[in-house]
Design a protein around this motif. Structure first.
Motif, PDB file in Angstrom:
ATOM      1  N   GLU A 152       0.855  -1.185   0.000  1.00 65.31           N
ATOM      2  CA  GLU A 152       0.000   0.000   0.000  1.00 65.31           C
ATOM      3  C   GLU A 152       0.896   1.242   0.000  1.00 65.31           C
ATOM      4  N   ASN A 159       4.339  -1.039   2.952  1.00 66.72           N
ATOM      5  CA  ASN A 159       4.716  -2.359   3.440  1.00 66.72           C
ATOM      6  C   ASN A 159       5.391  -3.138   2.315  1.00 66.72           C
ATOM      7  N   GLY A 186       3.561  -5.735   7.025  1.00 71.92           N
ATOM      8  CA  GLY A 186       2.288  -5.030   7.080  1.00 71.92           C
ATOM      9  C   GLY A 186       1.621  -5.156   8.438  1.00 71.92           C
ATOM     10  N   THR A 187       0.768  -4.195   8.775  1.00 76.57           N
ATOM     11  CA  THR A 187       0.073  -4.206  10.054  1.00 76.57           C
ATOM     12  C   THR A 187      -0.923  -5.353  10.125  1.00 76.57           C
ATOM     13  N   VAL A 214      -0.312   0.927   7.976  1.00 75.45           N
ATOM     14  CA  VAL A 214       0.233   0.110   6.893  1.00 75.45           C
ATOM     15  C   VAL A 214       1.422  -0.747   7.327  1.00 75.45           C
ATOM     16  N   THR A 333      -2.236  -6.308   4.994  1.00 73.62           N
ATOM     17  CA  THR A 333      -2.347  -5.299   6.048  1.00 73.62           C
ATOM     18  C   THR A 333      -3.577  -5.648   6.891  1.00 73.62           C
ATOM     19  N   SER A 334      -4.271  -4.664   7.435  1.00 75.37           N
ATOM     20  CA  SER A 334      -5.366  -4.933   8.375  1.00 75.37           C
ATOM     21  C   SER A 334      -6.643  -5.288   7.628  1.00 75.37           C
ATOM     22  N   ALA A 339      -7.720  -2.157   5.587  1.00 81.32           N
ATOM     23  CA  ALA A 339      -6.887  -2.487   4.427  1.00 81.32           C
ATOM     24  C   ALA A 339      -7.454  -1.872   3.159  1.00 81.32           C
TER      25      ALA A 339
END
Length: 434
Positions: A152, A159, A186-187, A214, A333-334, A339
């Protein structure tokens, strides 16, 4: 003996000279991002509440430095390395309470007002690529850009992944892709916490995401979704006006996923482009053990027109089935919250909405390049969730201007959920390219 300090770029260039590395290129940028909104926000440390634009509690800021080096090691073999450094420059103790990346390590401490975060530096890319005939293999740490697992790049730092990618183009007008993703920074990725709940209600209650996390804490690389992932794709352009692509993902312990997309440069009406997307994410492994068994599915359509000089307009529609759990969005990511999605209807700022279960979305976009003035953008997204009786409307207006190597963007965003007061957001992006 004197110790000599040198920059990453200088060290690589010195090595290039010593080992006769060819075509060495150094590039990078320095960024300063700022965001503020008028959503009611409570500081978790101090308990103080803010709800006005430009106040400390509702604002986020960050700076980032990127330096990239690429070169040829020998014929058909190349390398790349990218270093990142992030710092708030102490702004979190003065003008803002939040950052633009989760990479900062929060310092431990006690007492009201303790909000200091650490600066961080890490290698975001370090890869080697080899080409033989029409086949290229790339191995190491890198950015990825695939429909359901990608870097992203809208935040201040992206990330990245530890991965191996194989690309072949022996078949005319066809590209075959195979990839293994071992780690990522990534998160959260697809955390198993909160599965089975409707995360849209949470998004609506807190308004906009204040920052662009991110990248996870300390930018640490961990096993991708606890078990890695495989991906395979075919991209075909045999019929020249049409680009068709099909992707398959095997995300260990999480899901099997499919993404189909076709983008047609319509010859019947000049300057018109039509697109269609379909995605399916089928839970397995750890998700099935938790009783999560229903697929997440979505489809989307887009119509774009560029027949007026300097003007591009488009309209898009997407629909996500109500029974799924995973979002039709980035699994790196999330995924269950904020995300980003590759669906045509993706918002300018409110990520995590259009790809959520039961989301029915419409997006209208207009971008105009006013020569010698600025590039302007206007974006509108409407999303309805029938099951939970929620509606979101987002309007974003942007202006971008380049001053030599300096790119500047300002944005105004209004996000209105039917259950909470509307939120106004103002952002500024400065990027110095070198």
């Amino acid at each position: 003996m004197k110790l000599v300090k040198m920059s990453l770029a200088a060290a690589v260039l010195l090595g290039a000279s010593a080992f006769a590395i060819d075509n060495v290129k150094v590039s990078g940028d320095a960024k300063l991002f700022y965001s503020t909104n008028d959503a009611t926000t409570t500081n978790a440390v101090t308990g103080n509440t803010d709800d006005s634009l430009f106040s400390k509690g509702t604002s986020a800021a960050d700076t980032a430095l990127r330096i990239s080096v690429t070169g040829d090691l020998t014929k058909g073999v190349s390398f790349g390395a990218t270093g990142y450094a992030v710092s708030t420059l102490g702004l979190e103790n003065n003008l803002v309470d939040a950052t633009w990346t989760g990479a900062h390590g929060a310092r431990t401490g006690t007492g009201a007002g303790y909000a200091e975060v650490d600066d961080k530096a890490w290698m975001g890319e370090m890869w080697v690529a080899a080409t033989l005939g029409k086949t290229t293999a790339k191995l190491g740490r890198m950015e990825l850009d695939t429909p359901l697992a990608f870097s992203e790049k809208w935040s201040i730092v992206p990330n990245t992944f530890d991965a191996a990618v194989l690309i072949n183009q022996d078949i005319p007008d066809t590209t075959l892709v195979g990839a293994w993703v071992g780690k990522g920074n990534g998160t959260n990725a697809v955390s198993l916490v909160g599965l089975g709940t409707n995360n849209v209600s949470t998004l609506a209650s807190v308004g906009l995401a204040l920052d662009g996390g991110v990248v996870g804490a300390d930018a640490s690389f961990t096993t991708f979704n606890n078990g890695g992932a495989y991906a395979a794709a075919i991209v075909n352009n045999s019929f020249k006006p049409l680009v068709a692509q099909a992707w398959y993902y095997n995300v260990a312990n999480i899901a099997d996923a499919y993404w189909l997309q076709a983008d047609w440069d319509c010859q019947l009406v000049k300057n018109v482009k039509v697109g269609a997307q379909y995605a399916d994410m089928s839970p397995k492994g750890a998700l099935e053990a938790l009783g999560v068994t229903k697929d997440s599915k979505a489809y989307a359509f887009k119509l774009a027109y560029s027949g007026v000089e300097s003007l591009n307009v488009s309209a898009a529609y997407s629909n996500v089935d109500k029974d799924g759990t995973l979002n039709i969005a980035n699994v790196a990511t999330s995924n269950l919250t904020t995300a980003q999605s590759k669906l045509y209807t993706e918002t300018y700022w409110s990520y995590g909405v259009v790809g959520a279960p039961d989301a029915e979305s419409i997006n209208l976009t207009a971008e105009y390049d006013m020569k010698n003035v600025a590039k302007f953008g206007a974006y509108y997204t409407n999303t309805d969730f029938d099951v939970v009786n929620l509606t979101m409307n987002e309007v974003a207006i942007t202006a971008t201007k380049s001053f030599g190597p300096l790119d500047a963007t300002v944005a105004y965003i209004n996000t209105d959920w039917n259950t909470t007061p509307s939120v106004n957001t103002v952002q500024a992006y400065l990027t110095l390219n070198f």
